[in-house]
Design an enzyme around this catalytic site. Structure first.
Site, short mmCIF file in Angstrom:
data_model
loop_
_atom_site.label_atom_id
_atom_site.label_comp_id
_atom_site.label_asym_id
_atom_site.label_seq_id
_atom_site.Cartn_x
_atom_site.Cartn_y
_atom_site.Cartn_z
N LYS A 40 -9.59 -1.79 3.91
CA LYS A 40 -10.49 -1.29 3.34
C LYS A 40 -9.84 0.32 2.72
O LYS A 40 -10.44 0.61 1.91
CB LYS A 40 -11.78 -1.11 3.45
CG LYS A 40 -12.06 -1.87 4.62
CD LYS A 40 -11.97 -3.66 3.81
CE LYS A 40 -12.93 -3.63 2.02
NZ LYS A 40 -12.24 -4.84 1.58
N HIS B 118 -2.27 -5.28 7.95
CA HIS B 118 -3.13 -4.14 8.94
C HIS B 118 -2.15 -3.71 10.22
O HIS B 118 -3.31 -3.19 10.82
CB HIS B 118 -4.55 -4.65 8.71
CG HIS B 118 -4.66 -4.74 7.43
ND1 HIS B 118 -4.84 -4.40 6.58
CD2 HIS B 118 -5.89 -5.65 6.81
CE1 HIS B 118 -5.67 -4.66 5.04
NE2 HIS B 118 -6.38 -5.87 5.71
N SER C 133 -16.84 0.79 3.13
CA SER C 133 -16.76 -0.17 2.02
C SER C 133 -16.32 -1.17 3.00
O SER C 133 -16.45 -2.02 3.41
CB SER C 133 -14.80 0.07 1.71
OG SER C 133 -14.76 -0.95 1.28
N TYR D 122 -5.00 6.90 -1.33
CA TYR D 122 -6.14 6.02 -1.87
C TYR D 122 -6.21 7.41 -3.11
O TYR D 122 -6.55 6.70 -4.56
CB TYR D 122 -7.41 5.24 -1.05
CG TYR D 122 -8.49 4.69 -2.44
CD1 TYR D 122 -7.90 3.15 -2.07
CD2 TYR D 122 -9.22 5.57 -2.69
CE1 TYR D 122 -9.76 2.64 -3.21
CE2 TYR D 122 -10.45 4.30 -3.56
CZ TYR D 122 -10.43 3.05 -4.01
OH TYR D 122 -11.45 2.98 -4.55
P1 A3P Z 1 -14.87 -0.41 -2.05
O1 A3P Z 1 -15.22 -1.60 -0.84
O2 A3P Z 1 -14.60 1.24 -2.29
O3 A3P Z 1 -14.85 -0.57 -3.10
P2 A3P Z 1 -8.50 -3.19 0.76
O4 A3P Z 1 -7.80 -4.08 -0.28
O5 A3P Z 1 -7.66 -2.40 1.51
O6 A3P Z 1 -9.83 -3.97 1.75
O7 A3P Z 1 -9.41 -1.94 0.80
C1 A3P Z 1 -10.64 -2.07 -0.86
C2 A3P Z 1 -10.89 -1.54 -1.83
O8 A3P Z 1 -10.73 -0.91 -2.61
C3 A3P Z 1 -12.54 -1.32 -2.29
O9 A3P Z 1 -13.51 -0.34 -1.63
C4 A3P Z 1 -12.56 -1.77 -3.37
O10 A3P Z 1 -13.18 -1.78 -4.46
C5 A3P Z 1 -11.38 -0.74 -3.76
N1 A3P Z 1 -10.21 -1.34 -5.00
C6 A3P Z 1 -9.57 -2.40 -5.06
N2 A3P Z 1 -8.69 -2.39 -5.87
C7 A3P Z 1 -9.23 -1.02 -6.68
C8 A3P Z 1 -9.11 -0.22 -7.76
N3 A3P Z 1 -8.14 -1.50 -8.53
N4 A3P Z 1 -9.14 1.10 -7.48
C9 A3P Z 1 -9.93 1.26 -7.41
N5 A3P Z 1 -9.73 0.39 -6.62
C10 A3P Z 1 -10.12 -0.39 -6.01
#
Ligand code: A3P
Length: 291
Positions: free
Chosen positions: A49, A104, A134, A189
Protein backbone atom coordinates in the site's frame (compact mmCIF):
# COMPACT_ATOMS: atom_id res chain seq x y z
CA UNK A 1 -17.13 -18.11 -1.60
CA UNK A 2 -14.53 -20.82 -1.76
CA UNK A 3 -12.30 -19.31 0.90
CA UNK A 4 -14.97 -17.51 2.89
CA UNK A 5 -15.24 -20.30 5.44
CA UNK A 6 -11.51 -20.49 6.06
CA UNK A 7 -10.76 -18.85 9.37
CA UNK A 8 -7.04 -19.51 9.39
CA UNK A 9 -5.95 -17.34 6.49
CA UNK A 10 -2.26 -16.79 7.30
CA UNK A 11 0.74 -18.95 7.96
CA UNK A 12 3.88 -17.71 9.66
CA UNK A 13 7.19 -17.92 7.87
CA UNK A 14 10.28 -16.76 9.77
CA UNK A 15 8.08 -14.71 12.08
CA UNK A 16 6.04 -13.04 9.33
CA UNK A 17 2.40 -13.54 8.28
CA UNK A 18 1.71 -14.65 4.71
CA UNK A 19 -1.75 -15.34 3.22
CA UNK A 20 -2.14 -19.07 2.51
CA UNK A 21 -4.14 -18.43 -0.62
CA UNK A 22 -1.25 -16.96 -2.63
CA UNK A 23 1.95 -17.93 -0.84
CA UNK A 24 3.58 -21.12 0.35
CA UNK A 25 6.52 -21.97 2.54
CA UNK A 26 8.13 -23.84 -0.35
CA UNK A 27 7.71 -20.85 -2.67
CA UNK A 28 9.26 -18.50 -0.13
CA UNK A 29 12.19 -20.85 0.35
CA UNK A 30 12.70 -21.10 -3.39
CA UNK A 31 12.67 -17.33 -3.75
CA UNK A 32 15.22 -16.91 -1.01
CA UNK A 33 17.60 -19.72 -1.88
CA UNK A 34 17.17 -20.69 -5.51
CA UNK A 35 15.80 -17.79 -7.51
CA UNK A 36 18.32 -16.67 -10.13
CA UNK A 37 18.55 -12.91 -10.20
CA UNK A 38 19.82 -11.51 -13.51
CA UNK A 39 22.11 -8.49 -13.62
CA UNK A 40 19.59 -6.47 -15.60
CA UNK A 41 16.63 -7.21 -13.29
CA UNK A 42 14.79 -4.22 -11.88
CA UNK A 43 13.08 -4.80 -8.54
CA UNK A 44 10.09 -2.72 -7.47
CA UNK A 45 10.06 -3.15 -3.70
CA UNK A 46 7.61 -1.70 -1.18
CA UNK A 47 5.80 -2.34 2.01
CA UNK A 48 2.23 -3.01 0.76
CA UNK A 49 0.00 0.00 0.00
CA UNK A 50 2.94 2.35 -0.49
CA UNK A 51 2.61 2.85 -4.25
CA UNK A 52 3.70 -0.52 -5.68
CA UNK A 53 1.46 -0.51 -8.73
CA UNK A 54 2.21 3.16 -9.35
CA UNK A 55 5.95 2.49 -9.49
CA UNK A 56 5.26 -0.61 -11.57
CA UNK A 57 3.42 1.52 -14.11
CA UNK A 58 6.26 4.05 -14.19
CA UNK A 59 8.86 1.31 -14.71
CA UNK A 60 6.72 -0.35 -17.39
CA UNK A 61 6.42 2.88 -19.34
CA UNK A 62 10.11 3.68 -19.02
CA UNK A 63 10.89 0.17 -20.26
CA UNK A 64 8.73 0.74 -23.34
CA UNK A 65 10.12 4.24 -23.89
CA UNK A 66 6.77 5.93 -23.20
CA UNK A 67 4.79 3.71 -25.57
CA UNK A 68 1.62 2.80 -23.62
CA UNK A 69 0.71 -0.29 -25.65
CA UNK A 70 2.41 -2.80 -23.30
CA UNK A 71 0.62 -1.28 -20.30
CA UNK A 72 -2.69 -1.38 -22.13
CA UNK A 73 -2.47 -5.00 -23.26
CA UNK A 74 -0.73 -6.88 -20.46
CA UNK A 75 -1.94 -6.94 -16.84
CA UNK A 76 0.42 -5.28 -14.39
CA UNK A 77 0.87 -8.55 -12.43
CA UNK A 78 2.38 -10.11 -15.56
CA UNK A 79 4.52 -7.07 -16.45
CA UNK A 80 6.05 -6.95 -12.98
CA UNK A 81 5.06 -10.09 -11.10
CA UNK A 82 5.21 -10.29 -7.31
CA UNK A 83 7.85 -13.01 -7.28
CA UNK A 84 7.16 -14.23 -3.74
CA UNK A 85 3.67 -15.40 -4.73
CA UNK A 86 3.33 -18.92 -6.14
CA UNK A 87 2.06 -17.66 -9.50
CA UNK A 88 4.37 -14.65 -9.61
CA UNK A 89 7.43 -16.83 -9.18
CA UNK A 90 6.55 -18.90 -12.27
CA UNK A 91 5.82 -15.76 -14.20
CA UNK A 92 9.02 -13.99 -13.15
CA UNK A 93 11.10 -17.01 -14.16
CA UNK A 94 9.57 -17.00 -17.62
CA UNK A 95 9.70 -13.27 -18.32
CA UNK A 96 12.13 -11.76 -20.80
CA UNK A 97 14.95 -9.48 -19.75
CA UNK A 98 15.11 -6.80 -18.67
CA UNK A 99 12.62 -8.02 -16.11
CA UNK A 100 10.60 -5.88 -13.75
CA UNK A 101 9.90 -7.79 -10.55
CA UNK A 102 7.69 -6.52 -7.74
CA UNK A 103 8.06 -7.54 -4.12
CA UNK A 104 6.76 -6.85 -0.64
CA UNK A 105 9.34 -9.09 1.00
CA UNK A 106 11.33 -7.75 3.92
CA UNK A 107 15.02 -7.55 3.04
CA UNK A 108 16.00 -10.61 5.10
CA UNK A 109 13.72 -12.85 2.98
CA UNK A 110 14.81 -11.47 -0.40
CA UNK A 111 16.52 -13.65 -3.03
CA UNK A 112 20.06 -14.25 -1.82
CA UNK A 113 21.40 -14.11 -5.37
CA UNK A 114 20.37 -10.44 -5.55
CA UNK A 115 23.19 -9.50 -3.19
CA UNK A 116 25.79 -10.97 -5.56
CA UNK A 117 24.27 -9.33 -8.63
CA UNK A 118 24.19 -5.97 -10.38
CA UNK A 119 20.37 -5.95 -10.34
CA UNK A 120 18.69 -2.76 -9.15
CA UNK A 121 16.17 -2.14 -6.40
CA UNK A 122 13.79 0.81 -6.27
CA UNK A 123 12.19 1.10 -2.84
CA UNK A 124 9.10 3.28 -2.39
CA UNK A 125 8.04 4.43 1.10
CA UNK A 126 4.83 6.14 2.15
CA UNK A 127 3.57 7.86 5.28
CA UNK A 128 2.68 4.85 7.46
CA UNK A 129 -0.56 6.47 8.62
CA UNK A 130 -1.73 6.57 5.01
CA UNK A 131 -0.46 3.02 4.54
CA UNK A 132 -2.55 1.95 7.53
CA UNK A 133 -5.73 3.59 6.20
CA UNK A 134 -5.17 2.26 2.69
CA UNK A 135 -4.52 -1.24 4.07
CA UNK A 136 -7.60 -1.12 6.28
CA UNK A 137 -9.73 -0.52 3.19
CA UNK A 138 -7.81 -3.03 1.10
CA UNK A 139 -8.17 -5.80 3.69
CA UNK A 140 -11.94 -5.47 3.37
CA UNK A 141 -11.90 -6.24 -0.35
CA UNK A 142 -8.92 -8.59 -0.74
CA UNK A 143 -10.10 -12.13 0.02
CA UNK A 144 -6.68 -13.62 0.89
CA UNK A 145 -6.55 -11.22 3.85
CA UNK A 146 -8.34 -11.53 7.15
CA UNK A 147 -11.46 -9.41 7.40
CA UNK A 148 -10.21 -6.46 9.46
CA UNK A 149 -12.09 -5.22 12.49
CA UNK A 150 -12.61 -1.56 13.31
CA UNK A 151 -9.72 0.78 12.61
CA UNK A 152 -8.87 0.96 16.32
CA UNK A 153 -8.21 -2.76 16.53
CA UNK A 154 -6.49 -2.86 13.14
CA UNK A 155 -4.22 0.02 14.17
CA UNK A 156 -2.89 -2.09 17.03
CA UNK A 157 -2.25 -5.07 14.76
CA UNK A 158 -0.48 -2.83 12.25
CA UNK A 159 1.77 -1.26 14.88
CA UNK A 160 2.67 -4.70 16.24
CA UNK A 161 3.37 -5.99 12.73
CA UNK A 162 0.63 -8.58 13.08
CA UNK A 163 -0.41 -8.14 9.43
CA UNK A 164 0.88 -9.68 6.19
CA UNK A 165 4.56 -8.83 5.53
CA UNK A 166 5.12 -7.93 9.16
CA UNK A 167 6.01 -4.61 10.69
CA UNK A 168 6.17 -1.47 8.53
CA UNK A 169 8.99 -0.21 10.76
CA UNK A 170 11.12 -3.32 10.31
CA UNK A 171 10.49 -3.35 6.56
CA UNK A 172 11.54 0.27 6.08
CA UNK A 173 14.53 0.09 8.40
CA UNK A 174 15.66 -3.16 6.82
CA UNK A 175 15.55 -1.92 3.26
CA UNK A 176 16.86 1.55 3.98
CA UNK A 177 19.97 -0.01 5.46
CA UNK A 178 20.97 -0.47 1.79
CA UNK A 179 21.09 3.32 1.35
CA UNK A 180 24.28 4.42 -0.34
CA UNK A 181 24.67 1.24 -2.42
CA UNK A 182 24.84 2.13 -6.09
CA UNK A 183 22.18 -0.41 -7.05
CA UNK A 184 19.70 0.90 -4.50
CA UNK A 185 17.34 3.83 -5.00
CA UNK A 186 14.60 4.99 -2.69
CA UNK A 187 11.80 7.46 -3.14
CA UNK A 188 8.56 8.33 -1.36
CA UNK A 189 4.97 8.18 -2.53
CA UNK A 190 4.75 11.81 -1.43
CA UNK A 191 7.60 12.83 -3.76
CA UNK A 192 5.97 11.01 -6.65
CA UNK A 193 2.86 12.98 -5.93
CA UNK A 194 4.53 16.37 -5.51
CA UNK A 195 6.68 16.08 -8.60
CA UNK A 196 5.93 13.10 -10.82
CA UNK A 197 7.95 14.37 -13.75
CA UNK A 198 11.03 15.17 -11.69
CA UNK A 199 10.70 11.79 -9.98
CA UNK A 200 10.52 9.97 -13.32
CA UNK A 201 13.65 11.82 -14.42
CA UNK A 202 15.49 10.72 -11.26
CA UNK A 203 14.32 7.13 -11.78
CA UNK A 204 15.58 7.22 -15.39
CA UNK A 205 18.95 8.49 -14.22
CA UNK A 206 19.20 5.68 -11.70
CA UNK A 207 18.30 3.14 -14.39
CA UNK A 208 20.71 4.67 -16.87
CA UNK A 209 17.89 5.35 -19.30
CA UNK A 210 17.57 8.52 -21.35
CA UNK A 211 14.08 9.47 -22.45
CA UNK A 212 13.39 12.36 -24.79
CA UNK A 213 10.79 14.98 -23.85
CA UNK A 214 7.99 13.26 -25.71
CA UNK A 215 8.65 9.90 -24.06
CA UNK A 216 8.88 11.55 -20.66
CA UNK A 217 5.56 13.31 -21.28
CA UNK A 218 4.00 9.97 -22.16
CA UNK A 219 5.28 8.31 -18.98
CA UNK A 220 3.87 11.12 -16.83
CA UNK A 221 0.55 11.18 -18.66
CA UNK A 222 -0.02 7.44 -18.46
CA UNK A 223 0.92 7.07 -14.79
CA UNK A 224 -1.53 9.63 -13.40
CA UNK A 225 -4.11 8.27 -10.97
CA UNK A 226 -6.89 8.95 -13.50
CA UNK A 227 -5.09 7.24 -16.38
CA UNK A 228 -4.35 4.18 -14.27
CA UNK A 229 -7.89 4.02 -12.95
CA UNK A 230 -9.14 3.88 -16.54
CA UNK A 231 -6.67 1.23 -17.67
CA UNK A 232 -8.14 -2.22 -17.08
CA UNK A 233 -4.64 -3.71 -17.15
CA UNK A 234 -3.73 -1.54 -14.18
CA UNK A 235 -6.90 -1.17 -12.11
CA UNK A 236 -7.33 -4.88 -11.23
CA UNK A 237 -10.79 -5.03 -12.80
CA UNK A 238 -9.56 -8.26 -14.45
CA UNK A 239 -8.93 -10.00 -11.15
CA UNK A 240 -11.71 -12.39 -10.19
CA UNK A 241 -14.09 -11.39 -7.44
CA UNK A 242 -13.09 -14.31 -5.22
CA UNK A 243 -9.67 -12.67 -5.00
CA UNK A 244 -10.52 -8.97 -5.10
CA UNK A 245 -14.04 -7.66 -4.66
CA UNK A 246 -14.03 -4.02 -5.74
CA UNK A 247 -17.73 -3.38 -5.12
CA UNK A 248 -17.12 -1.86 -1.68
CA UNK A 249 -13.84 -0.06 -2.34
CA UNK A 250 -11.32 0.18 -5.19
CA UNK A 251 -7.71 -0.89 -5.41
CA UNK A 252 -7.05 2.57 -6.83
CA UNK A 253 -9.07 4.09 -4.03
CA UNK A 254 -8.22 7.78 -3.46
CA UNK A 255 -4.62 8.25 -4.46
CA UNK A 256 -3.91 11.17 -2.13
CA UNK A 257 -1.58 11.95 0.77
CA UNK A 258 -2.92 12.71 4.22
CA UNK A 259 -6.18 10.79 3.99
CA UNK A 260 -5.31 9.46 7.47
CA UNK A 261 -6.57 12.79 8.83
CA UNK A 262 -10.07 11.79 7.74
CA UNK A 263 -9.85 8.48 9.61
CA UNK A 264 -7.62 8.64 12.69
CA UNK A 265 -8.76 10.36 15.88
CA UNK A 266 -6.30 12.65 17.67
CA UNK A 267 -5.76 9.96 20.30
CA UNK A 268 -5.06 7.30 17.67
CA UNK A 269 -2.69 9.59 15.83
CA UNK A 270 -0.80 10.39 19.03
CA UNK A 271 -0.53 6.72 19.95
CA UNK A 272 0.85 6.11 16.48
CA UNK A 273 3.37 8.94 16.88
CA UNK A 274 4.68 7.51 20.14
CA UNK A 275 5.47 4.12 18.58
CA UNK A 276 6.83 5.81 15.47
CA UNK A 277 9.28 7.95 17.49
CA UNK A 278 10.42 4.93 19.43
CA UNK A 279 10.83 2.68 16.39
CA UNK A 280 12.47 5.21 14.09
CA UNK A 281 14.83 6.65 16.67
CA UNK A 282 18.40 6.57 15.44
CA UNK A 283 17.44 6.28 11.78
CA UNK A 284 19.19 9.34 10.43
CA UNK A 285 16.49 10.31 7.94
CA UNK A 286 13.70 12.81 7.50
CA UNK A 287 10.73 11.73 5.44
CA UNK A 288 8.39 14.22 3.73
CA UNK A 289 5.71 13.53 6.34
CA UNK A 290 8.10 14.30 9.22
CA UNK A 291 8.49 17.91 8.15
P1 A3P B 1 -5.10 4.66 -1.45
O1 A3P B 1 -5.76 3.44 -0.89
O2 A3P B 1 -4.67 5.61 -0.37
O3 A3P B 1 -5.90 5.33 -2.52
P2 A3P B 1 -0.02 -0.45 -3.58
O4 A3P B 1 0.06 -0.42 -5.05
O5 A3P B 1 1.32 -0.49 -2.90
O6 A3P B 1 -0.95 -1.52 -3.09
O7 A3P B 1 -0.61 0.95 -3.09
C1 A3P B 1 -1.94 1.30 -3.38
C2 A3P B 1 -2.14 2.75 -3.07
O8 A3P B 1 -1.46 3.54 -4.07
C3 A3P B 1 -3.60 3.16 -3.11
O9 A3P B 1 -3.72 4.20 -2.13
C4 A3P B 1 -3.72 3.67 -4.54
O10 A3P B 1 -4.82 4.49 -4.78
C5 A3P B 1 -2.39 4.42 -4.67
N1 A3P B 1 -2.02 4.68 -6.08
C6 A3P B 1 -1.88 3.80 -7.09
N2 A3P B 1 -1.60 4.42 -8.25
C7 A3P B 1 -1.55 5.75 -7.97
C8 A3P B 1 -1.31 6.93 -8.74
N3 A3P B 1 -1.06 6.87 -10.06
N4 A3P B 1 -1.34 8.12 -8.11
C9 A3P B 1 -1.59 8.20 -6.81
N5 A3P B 1 -1.84 7.13 -6.01
C10 A3P B 1 -1.82 5.91 -6.59
Amino acid sequence: GLWGHVTQKYFRYKGINFPMMLYSEQGLQEVENEFQVRDDDIFNVTYQKSGTVWMLEILSLIRSNGDPSWCRTVPNWDRGPWYETNLGLQRARGNESPRIISSHLPVQLFAKSFFQSKAKVLYTVRNPKDVLVSLHHFAQIFRPYKEPGQLDEFLEEFLKGDVPFGSWFDHVKGWLSLRGHENFFWISYEELQQDLRGSVERICRFLGRELDTQALDAVVENTSFQAMKQNKMSNFSLSPRFILDQRKSSFLRKGISGDWKNHLTTAQSEAFDRIYQEQMRGLDLTFPWDE
